[in-house]
Enzyme design. Sequence first.
Site, PDB file in Angstrom:
ATOM      1  N   ASN A 129      20.825 -12.883 -67.521  1.00  0.00           N
ATOM      2  CA  ASN A 129      19.913 -13.765 -68.251  1.00  0.00           C
ATOM      3  C   ASN A 129      20.443 -14.018 -69.669  1.00  0.00           C
ATOM      4  O   ASN A 129      21.109 -13.157 -70.227  1.00  0.00           O
ATOM      5  CB  ASN A 129      18.528 -13.129 -68.335  1.00  0.00           C
ATOM      6  N   CYS A 151      18.231 -14.904 -58.746  1.00  0.00           N
ATOM      7  CA  CYS A 151      17.076 -14.249 -59.385  1.00  0.00           C
ATOM      8  C   CYS A 151      16.045 -13.901 -58.323  1.00  0.00           C
ATOM      9  O   CYS A 151      15.813 -14.665 -57.401  1.00  0.00           O
ATOM     10  CB  CYS A 151      16.468 -15.188 -60.424  1.00  0.00           C
ATOM     11  N   HIS A 152      15.407 -12.748 -58.486  1.00  0.00           N
ATOM     12  CA  HIS A 152      14.461 -12.286 -57.457  1.00  0.00           C
ATOM     13  C   HIS A 152      13.007 -12.619 -57.784  1.00  0.00           C
ATOM     14  O   HIS A 152      12.096 -12.189 -57.072  1.00  0.00           O
ATOM     15  CB  HIS A 152      14.595 -10.766 -57.267  1.00  0.00           C
TER      16      HIS A 152
END
Length: 439
Positions: A129, A151-152
């Site tokens: 990030n 991304c989760h």
Amino acid sequence: MADLAVDDRLAAEVRLFDIDKSAADRNAAIGNRFADCSNGAAARYKSYSSLEEALNGAEIVVISILPGSLDDMAADIEIPARYGVSQSVGDTVGPGGFMRAMRAIPMIADIGLAIKRCSPDAYVCNLTNPMSVLTGALHKVFPGIRAWGECHEVTKIRKLVAALANKNADSASFTHRDVEVNVLGINHFTFVDKISVRGKDMLPQYREFSNENRQSGWTDPSEISSDAEHDRFFGSRNLVSFDLLQRFGMPAAAGDRHLAEFLPGRYYLEDPESWGFALTPIEYRKKDRAIKIARLEQAARGEAPLFGKKSDEALTDQIVALMSGQPFISNVNLPNVGQIAGLADGTIVETNAVFSGRGIQPIFSGSLPPALLEIIKDHAQRQTNLLDAVLTSDVAPLVELFASDPLVRHLPKAQARALYTQMVAATSHLLPKEIARAA
């Protein structure tokens, strides 16, 4: 490592590089312990002294870095707080996300250029990030790079819907992997307009559940741990998500702590406790990190059992699809080539894409409600402009871009400039010299 250990499809040679060689050595030891007790294809791990050596001829590259230290992140959070600007995370947007991006863009650019030299045909996954800006940096410095951002966060809404499906079935038949969603947005500010479980439309039920729980909220039982302090600082009750559905008519998919930072502070960050989440203090992050590192060191020495299990991440499935040709659909961050209407081409957006032997093909996802599109367009354009400014060392637009963020724009111009100057000074050792000098 745990995902590779339980997977029977990938016999990987994993090369590890870290600017702290001892960290790469430790991780290699842990990885090979996983391999020794693997039920899968036994991925093997080795640490390398140079980035080029690790990258040479790689088929898959995974980037996960911390741009600076937690002390640097402390400045990202604590200096804005003195100006009344609260941040729940501070790594994507807002003043913290802006500074983190300025530090990280040159680092990611160097990695992207090294990939271009050493493994130009590799598929490249960025886990770092701010996801949108840094995935964009890879594509800027190496046009044609086969890179995506993973991304989760969308897992959160999928887990909630799986819980609803299980309630309907009076069983535990479904997991988030059974839930299909159509994703639209930018990283950490994602939305969905279609939800289904094995062909059944779950959007009406999600709307009903959201409306019923918009006052009390809902916490995913799987997110509750034995560490009350961790749950306090990292948990949420989905109240922000439910409120955004009421505002815009489309379910929000990311976690509340991220979603809150994309809107002016008076909406959610002025009183986060009333919205079911907390501002995560850096001191807690430092404490938690120290505990995790100690546990890792014990695991590397064989003094503690391996603590991994199959994660919620999709990365292993994505890699398998690319290597085997068996298609797999997942939400990812890629340049916009029309998958979201109303956003400029090249903007890094988050939508579904098909992973297969043909590579990564983004799926046309449709359009966003006009009011929501304007918010996303504002953030996306700022991220694009910030990336361009840092890569070209153009300091002229930086203060204005910084001051235009929704968490900062309420400040008088003089205060916004003072905040920018103080934040740049706090981590100037990690910033490009031109930017540090200009501030």
